[in-house]
Design a protein around this motif. Structure first.
Motif, PDB file in Angstrom:
ATOM      1  N   HIS A  82       0.817  -1.218   0.000  1.00  0.00           N
ATOM      2  CA  HIS A  82       0.000   0.000   0.000  1.00  0.00           C
ATOM      3  C   HIS A  82       0.848   1.263   0.000  1.00  0.00           C
ATOM      4  N   GLN A 102      -1.430  -7.007   2.412  1.00  0.00           N
ATOM      5  CA  GLN A 102      -2.679  -6.303   2.151  1.00  0.00           C
ATOM      6  C   GLN A 102      -3.489  -7.063   1.108  1.00  0.00           C
ATOM      7  N   TRP A 119      -2.854 -13.624  -0.316  1.00  0.00           N
ATOM      8  CA  TRP A 119      -3.001 -12.675   0.792  1.00  0.00           C
ATOM      9  C   TRP A 119      -2.560 -13.344   2.078  1.00  0.00           C
ATOM     10  N   SER A 189      -5.597   3.550  10.045  1.00  0.00           N
ATOM     11  CA  SER A 189      -4.630   3.093   9.051  1.00  0.00           C
ATOM     12  C   SER A 189      -4.279   4.238   8.107  1.00  0.00           C
ATOM     13  N   ASP A 193      -5.052  -0.188   5.133  1.00  0.00           N
ATOM     14  CA  ASP A 193      -4.424  -1.473   5.409  1.00  0.00           C
ATOM     15  C   ASP A 193      -4.781  -1.933   6.817  1.00  0.00           C
ATOM     16  N   ASN A 195      -3.345  -2.966   9.706  1.00  0.00           N
ATOM     17  CA  ASN A 195      -1.943  -2.848  10.091  1.00  0.00           C
ATOM     18  C   ASN A 195      -1.594  -3.636  11.351  1.00  0.00           C
ATOM     19  N   SER A 216     -10.788  -4.270   2.556  1.00  0.00           N
ATOM     20  CA  SER A 216      -9.446  -4.778   2.853  1.00  0.00           C
ATOM     21  C   SER A 216      -9.441  -6.104   3.605  1.00  0.00           C
TER      22      SER A 216
END
Length: 485
Positions: A82, A102, A119, A189, A193, A195, A216
């Protein structure tokens, strides 16, 4: 896949993701799952013996620029797609296997031609990010960089509302201790994302309040109100904080569920196990595929089997002590159920790779085709049976539902999620003359049956089920579509 070299630079940032991966792989060595793991710095690649290791794992630290040709097979975990997509893509094209932290990054990598991508979200380290038994000193904390923009604006507003709010930099155990001393961990975020702060805050046992990220994969990992709290804007953020700070029992209930969820499914050990499973699967077959019930081989991403389905879990009766998850994939849904409550979960899965991963998470897994009439399941043995997007994969769903009904106890419940082919995107495509299959979704190329709401009701009625509740599950983009009137 017994000897692994892991490459990352922890000198500029001691909390870089590679540290946690190295620790998790060390746990796998101690458990006897792998034989050896050794850490190398990116500027010492020429000193890595290429014939000594079975896998070379490069973990994104913002400094890795290339993967040498002699270090193969090479796996690349892109942590910041990202923030630096082109750099991540450049390295992904050099790697044999790619993982993206992500969900959107994984999609964009595959769109750019990186076929072996999946992912692999971030996680927590239970030993480092653990809950500390300390007094609650803060209503709200934020640990990390306060970048200019929405995050800085929200932090400033929270500091105005909560003058005692802690804002600062902490690492490892010191960070976990501050999180543990707070009622709520705030997160915003930077670029949509999910995070590290989300996973680490949850592991500390405090309530995480983070911005909603429906595109996401956040809901698939956690869900709002189940494991954490989400907000759309500043006003909703303040409303949520006010609610949870004034309702301590509800706050602690959600916080405890969040901690159980990450410990059950979102640790770095889980991530390393998933990564190794994916690499083995990709090595076994040039193209990862799933045998469909109509005889075709359909290409599937590994994430296809990983969903935890919070919208489905919420429908499982709290009293259900024994649950059957049909089409359990890698066991994400069942593991989340076990983290939320005291229950036994048995899975049924057609594909051997995901089923093997599910065995580590569930109480038992039956490998086989649910349409096989000889599948051994005792009658009246389950309080609830989950069919999360599997009925449309069956050639004779009515026959299967009749058998499922016998497996349920007299007061048992079937929870089914079924795609509605009348969805506006499908209708619009039909009007344009298109009926294009996809690797997943409403027109999954593995679907052999299609339903409208009316046909769903007829199918269940004919199988002898009484529908107690029927609801719509909004998909990606629904909120934006609804806001346009």
């Amino acid at each position: 896949m017994k000897r692994i070299a892991i490459v990352f630079d922890n000198r500029p940032r001691p909390e870089t993701t590679g540290i946690y991966c190295r620790r998790a792989l060390g746990e796998l060595v101690q458990a006897g799952h792998i034989a050896e793991v050794e850490h190398f710095l990116p500027d010492a690649l020429d000193r890595i013996p290429p014939n000594r290791f079975d896998l070379f794992l490069f973990v994104d630290d913002g400094l890795i620029t290339e993967i040498p040709d002699n270090l193969r097979p090479a796996a690349w975990w892109a942590i910041d797609t990202h923030l630096g997509f082109e750099r991540c893509l450049q390295i992904a094209r050099q790697a044999d296997f790619t993982f993206a932290a992500q969900r959107r990054g994984d999609h964009e990598l595959r769109e750019a031609g990186v076929a072996q991508s999946t992912w692999l979200p971030l996680a927590c380290d239970p030993q480092i990010h653990r809950r500390h038994l300390v007094s609650k000193l803060f209503d709200v904390v934020f640990i990390g960089n306060v970048f200019p923009g929405p995050r800085q604006e929200l932090v400033a507003r929270l500091q105005h509302e909560y003058p005692g709010m802690y804002v600062g930099q902490q690492y490892f155990e010191e960070m976990a201790e501050v999180y543990s001393a707070s009622h709520c961990v705030f997160n915003r975020s930077i670029a949509d994302d999910v995070n590290m702060r989300v996973f680490e805050g949850l592991c500390s046992g405090s309530l995480v309040v983070t911005n909603a990220l429906p595109e996401s994969g956040q809901d698939e990992l956690f869900g709002d109100g189940g494991c954490l709290a989400t907000y759309a804007d500043a006003d909703e953020l303040l409303d949520k904080l006010h609610f949870y700070l004034s309702h301590p029992e509800e706050r602690e209930r959600v916080a405890a569920a969040g901690r159980e969820c990450v410990l059950a499914t979102h640790t770095y050990r889980h991530r390393m196990e998933t990564l190794l499973q994916c690499v083995r699967g990709w090595q076994d077959t040039p193209k990862r595929s799933t045998p469909a019930s109509n005889g075709r081989n359909v290409s599937k991403s590994t994430t296809y089997y990983e969903h935890t389905r919070p919208e489905v879990r919420r429908l499982v009766p709290p009293s259900a002590a024994r649950i059957l998850d049909i089409g359990c994939g890698s066991g994400g849904l069942g593991a989340a159920l076990k983290a939320e409550r005291s229950c036994e979960v048995v899975g049924v899965e057609l594909c051997a790779g995901p089923a093997e991963a599910a065995r580590c998470r569930l109480d038992d897994v039956i490998v086989g085709n649910i349409e096989d009439a000889s599948l051994a399941v005792p009658n009246e043995s389950f309080d609830a049976i989950v069919c999360a997007d599997v009925i449309e994969h069956m050639r004779e769903p009515a026959d299967v539902l009749n058998r499922i009904k016998r497996w349920l106890r007299p007061e048992g419940t079937l929870i089914a999620s079924i795609p509605n082919v009348r969805h506006h995107t499908v209708v619009q495509s039909l009007l344009a003359g298109n009926f294009t299959y996809e690797s997943a979704g409403l027109l999954d190329s593995d679907h052999v049956r299609f339903f409208t709401r009316r046909e769903i009701e007829k199918l269940l009625f004919r199988a002898g089920f009484e529908i107690e509740e029927l609801q719509v599950v909004p998909g990606p983009g629904y909120a934006e579509w609804e806001s346009q009137g």
